[in-house]
Design a protein around this motif. Structure first.
Motif, PDB file in Angstrom:
ATOM      1  N   ALA A 177       5.780   4.131   4.852  1.00 45.45           N
ATOM      2  CA  ALA A 177       4.688   4.651   4.124  1.00 45.45           C
ATOM      3  C   ALA A 177       5.208   5.898   3.280  1.00 45.45           C
ATOM      4  CB  ALA A 177       3.570   5.073   4.938  1.00 45.45           C
ATOM      5  N   LYS A 178       4.725   5.793   1.900  1.00 42.44           N
ATOM      6  CA  LYS A 178       4.973   6.853   1.059  1.00 42.44           C
ATOM      7  C   LYS A 178       3.833   7.731   0.752  1.00 42.44           C
ATOM      8  CE  LYS A 178       8.716   3.994  -1.343  1.00 42.44           C
ATOM      9  NZ  LYS A 178       8.747   3.165  -0.350  1.00 42.44           N
ATOM     10  N   TYR A 179       4.006   9.095   0.208  1.00 44.72           N
ATOM     11  CA  TYR A 179       3.064   9.926   0.012  1.00 44.72           C
ATOM     12  C   TYR A 179       2.370   9.466  -0.870  1.00 44.72           C
ATOM     13  CZ  TYR A 179       1.073  14.607  -0.628  1.00 44.72           C
ATOM     14  OH  TYR A 179      -0.022  15.850  -0.568  1.00 44.72           O
ATOM     15  N   ASP A 180       2.727   8.914  -2.082  1.00 45.28           N
ATOM     16  CA  ASP A 180       1.978   8.554  -3.354  1.00 45.28           C
ATOM     17  C   ASP A 180       1.290   7.525  -3.146  1.00 45.28           C
ATOM     18  OD1 ASP A 180       2.341  10.862  -4.891  1.00 45.28           O
ATOM     19  OD2 ASP A 180       4.590  10.328  -5.291  1.00 45.28           O
ATOM     20  N   THR A 181       1.630   6.396  -2.378  1.00 45.52           N
ATOM     21  CA  THR A 181       1.115   5.184  -2.156  1.00 45.52           C
ATOM     22  C   THR A 181      -0.125   5.700  -1.338  1.00 45.52           C
ATOM     23  OG1 THR A 181       3.420   4.040  -1.894  1.00 45.52           O
ATOM     24  CG2 THR A 181       1.204   2.945  -0.826  1.00 45.52           C
ATOM     25  N   SER A 182      -0.119   6.462  -0.430  1.00 38.64           N
ATOM     26  CA  SER A 182      -1.249   6.827   0.595  1.00 38.64           C
ATOM     27  C   SER A 182      -2.106   7.617  -0.529  1.00 38.64           C
ATOM     28  CB  SER A 182      -0.897   7.730   1.475  1.00 38.64           C
ATOM     29  OG  SER A 182      -0.397   7.143   2.714  1.00 38.64           O
ATOM     30  N   LEU A 183      -1.912   8.014  -1.381  1.00 38.41           N
ATOM     31  CA  LEU A 183      -2.748   8.879  -2.407  1.00 38.41           C
ATOM     32  C   LEU A 183      -3.591   7.742  -3.185  1.00 38.41           C
ATOM     33  CD1 LEU A 183      -0.993  11.981  -3.546  1.00 38.41           C
ATOM     34  CD2 LEU A 183      -2.911  11.944  -1.963  1.00 38.41           C
ATOM     35  N   ASP A 184      -2.823   6.961  -3.506  1.00 37.22           N
ATOM     36  CA  ASP A 184      -3.385   5.744  -4.170  1.00 37.22           C
ATOM     37  C   ASP A 184      -4.208   5.012  -3.630  1.00 37.22           C
ATOM     38  OD1 ASP A 184      -1.783   6.460  -6.415  1.00 37.22           O
ATOM     39  OD2 ASP A 184      -0.064   5.004  -6.039  1.00 37.22           O
ATOM     40  N   VAL A 185      -3.753   4.724  -2.278  1.00 36.90           N
ATOM     41  CA  VAL A 185      -4.921   3.947  -1.453  1.00 36.90           C
ATOM     42  C   VAL A 185      -6.338   4.329  -1.317  1.00 36.90           C
ATOM     43  CG1 VAL A 185      -5.493   3.209   0.950  1.00 36.90           C
ATOM     44  CG2 VAL A 185      -3.142   2.661  -0.114  1.00 36.90           C
ATOM     45  N   LEU A 186      -6.176   6.000  -1.256  1.00 37.28           N
ATOM     46  CA  LEU A 186      -7.378   6.711  -0.999  1.00 37.28           C
ATOM     47  C   LEU A 186      -8.288   6.838  -2.354  1.00 37.28           C
ATOM     48  CD1 LEU A 186      -6.112   9.703   1.327  1.00 37.28           C
ATOM     49  CD2 LEU A 186      -7.683   7.829   1.936  1.00 37.28           C
ATOM     50  N   THR A 187      -7.389   6.811  -3.374  1.00 40.64           N
ATOM     51  CA  THR A 187      -8.120   6.803  -4.804  1.00 40.64           C
ATOM     52  C   THR A 187      -8.554   5.451  -5.112  1.00 40.64           C
ATOM     53  OG1 THR A 187      -6.481   8.377  -5.699  1.00 40.64           O
ATOM     54  CG2 THR A 187      -7.675   7.088  -7.146  1.00 40.64           C
ATOM     55  N   TYR A 188      -8.156   4.468  -4.754  1.00 40.84           N
ATOM     56  CA  TYR A 188      -8.703   3.153  -4.884  1.00 40.84           C
ATOM     57  C   TYR A 188      -9.893   2.854  -4.141  1.00 40.84           C
ATOM     58  CZ  TYR A 188      -9.206  -1.920  -5.649  1.00 40.84           C
ATOM     59  OH  TYR A 188      -9.749  -3.131  -5.913  1.00 40.84           O
ATOM     60  N   LEU A 189      -9.799   3.176  -2.715  1.00 39.63           N
ATOM     61  CA  LEU A 189     -10.994   3.200  -1.919  1.00 39.63           C
ATOM     62  C   LEU A 189     -12.201   3.953  -2.557  1.00 39.63           C
ATOM     63  CD1 LEU A 189      -9.080   3.569   1.577  1.00 39.63           C
ATOM     64  CD2 LEU A 189     -10.245   1.430   0.453  1.00 39.63           C
ATOM     65  N   SER A 190     -11.997   5.201  -2.857  1.00 38.15           N
ATOM     66  CA  SER A 190     -12.864   5.791  -3.572  1.00 38.15           C
ATOM     67  C   SER A 190     -13.545   5.449  -4.738  1.00 38.15           C
ATOM     68  CB  SER A 190     -12.485   7.385  -3.706  1.00 38.15           C
ATOM     69  OG  SER A 190     -12.197   8.027  -2.719  1.00 38.15           O
ATOM     70  N   SER A 191     -12.767   4.623  -5.843  1.00 34.51           N
ATOM     71  CA  SER A 191     -13.143   3.924  -7.009  1.00 34.51           C
ATOM     72  C   SER A 191     -14.067   2.908  -6.390  1.00 34.51           C
ATOM     73  CB  SER A 191     -11.819   3.609  -7.715  1.00 34.51           C
ATOM     74  OG  SER A 191     -11.216   2.630  -7.246  1.00 34.51           O
ATOM     75  N   ARG A 192     -13.742   2.308  -5.419  1.00 34.87           N
ATOM     76  CA  ARG A 192     -14.914   1.267  -4.836  1.00 34.87           C
ATOM     77  C   ARG A 192     -15.960   1.603  -4.300  1.00 34.87           C
ATOM     78  NH1 ARG A 192     -12.808  -3.853  -4.590  1.00 34.87           N
ATOM     79  NH2 ARG A 192     -15.318  -4.452  -4.368  1.00 34.87           N
ATOM     80  N   LYS A 193     -16.389   2.874  -4.343  1.00 34.91           N
ATOM     81  CA  LYS A 193     -17.430   3.536  -3.864  1.00 34.91           C
ATOM     82  C   LYS A 193     -17.441   3.524  -2.208  1.00 34.91           C
ATOM     83  CE  LYS A 193     -18.759   3.705  -7.906  1.00 34.91           C
ATOM     84  NZ  LYS A 193     -18.421   5.138  -8.793  1.00 34.91           N
ATOM     85  N   MET A 194     -16.300   3.379  -1.661  1.00 36.41           N
ATOM     86  CA  MET A 194     -16.169   3.640  -0.179  1.00 36.41           C
ATOM     87  C   MET A 194     -16.403   5.077   0.194  1.00 36.41           C
ATOM     88  SD  MET A 194     -16.249   0.477   0.538  1.00 36.41           S
ATOM     89  CE  MET A 194     -16.078   0.649   2.363  1.00 36.41           C
ATOM     90  N   ILE A 195     -16.791   5.416   1.346  1.00 41.32           N
ATOM     91  CA  ILE A 195     -16.880   6.807   1.995  1.00 41.32           C
ATOM     92  C   ILE A 195     -15.273   6.955   2.517  1.00 41.32           C
ATOM     93  CG2 ILE A 195     -17.452   8.419   3.697  1.00 41.32           C
ATOM     94  CD1 ILE A 195     -20.348   7.159   3.205  1.00 41.32           C
TER      95      ILE A 195
END
Length: 281
Positions: A177-195
């Motif tokens: 796992a990469k730090y920036d990949t994890s940030l990207d995952v969280l960003t995408y989840l939030s953009s899809r209106k997930m908590i």
């Protein structure tokens, strides 16, 4: 030779169980399920199982990654068990759990990295347990948005993905796992209106300034739920603890996180990603 830091009194946990603990243990074993409670040697297993709750781990018990902090078995996993989603759903029904927490091993060996298995499990749990809330602690799926979409479309109530540690320490602690990949995952989840929710460990050699920098990075993803807990070395093969953070420092981290803009924060030595997760709903 590595110097091992002596565990302080505030981290010594009573391990005796009760009737509820035995009931939970029996259901988990009868249904042939895996839990992160056991595989991760969680210090809260007695408390949580005594309350009739557990964090279910799907996808088998063998992970394709070998993170240095983790006690989960690593190697070549077995094929997915098609009946596992049904058994998880039934176990949750028997335990009368109102807020279910589900995680998984990494399955980089599979074309979909187990995303469809995730969706099937979420759907089965909701089908068998009316009125339940579902929290999922997912892997990064290598940042592939089409796989994240499969989990999102199953509509869990909270989606958690752990940062685990600060940027500087990530390469030496997380195997793939990469730090920036994890940030990207969280960003995408939030953009899809997930908590969204994330968790980190401390005591690995990070500085307070690095923790605050991570908080800022996470807030920019649109994630407002954070857990902070003490790293505990599961076995001698795992990376050793560098420092035991005092309860007072955990309080400082919580207060600063709230001041920065987090809405919900759990921060204390024994906090884990799913510890008292129902309180954060």
């Amino acid at each position: 030779m590595t110097d091992y830091v002596r565990k302080p009194e505030w981290l010594k946990v009573r391990l005796s169980g009760n009737e509820n603990y035995n009931h939970t243990k029996n259901i988990v074993e009868t249904q042939c399920l895996h839990t992160i409670c056991k595989s991760g040697k969680c210090p809260n297993i007695t408390e949580c199982w005594s309350r009739g709750t557990a964090t279910f781990m799907i996808g088998g018990e063998i992970c394709t990654r070998s993170c240095r902090f983790c006690n989960t078995l690593t190697g070549k996993p077995l094929p997915l068990d098609p009946d596992e989603p049904e058994r998880v759903a039934e176990s949750i029904r028997l335990m009368k759990i109102r807020h279910a927490v589900i995680t998984s091993v990494d399955r980089d060996d599979l074309t979909d990295m187990s995303a469809h298995h995730w969706a099937k499990t979420i759907n089965k749990v909701r089908e068998r347990n009316s009125g339940i809330t579902i929290e999922v602690l997912i892997p990064d799926f290598q940042g592939r948005k089409e796989l994240l979409d499969i989990v999102i479309e199953a509509n869990p109530d909270i989606v958690s993905h752990n940062m685990e540690t600060i940027r500087r320490l990530t390469p030496g602690i997380r195997s793939a796992a990469k730090y920036d990949t994890s940030l990207d995952v969280l960003t995408y989840l939030s953009s899809r209106k997930m908590i969204t929710k994330t968790g980190i460990m401390v005591g690995l050699g990070e500085t307070s300034e690095e923790i605050y920098g991570l908080m800022d990075d996470v807030l920019r993803t649109g994630t407002f739920i954070l857990t902070i807990g003490q790293y505990l070395q599961p076995l001698r093969k795992n990376i050793p603890v560098k420092e035991y953070i005092t309860p007072g420092q955990f309080d400082i981290y919580k207060n600063i996180a709230l001041e920065k803009g987090f809405k919900k924060v759990e921060s204390s030595p024994l906090v884990r990603s799913s510890y008292h997760a129902e309180k954060l709903v």
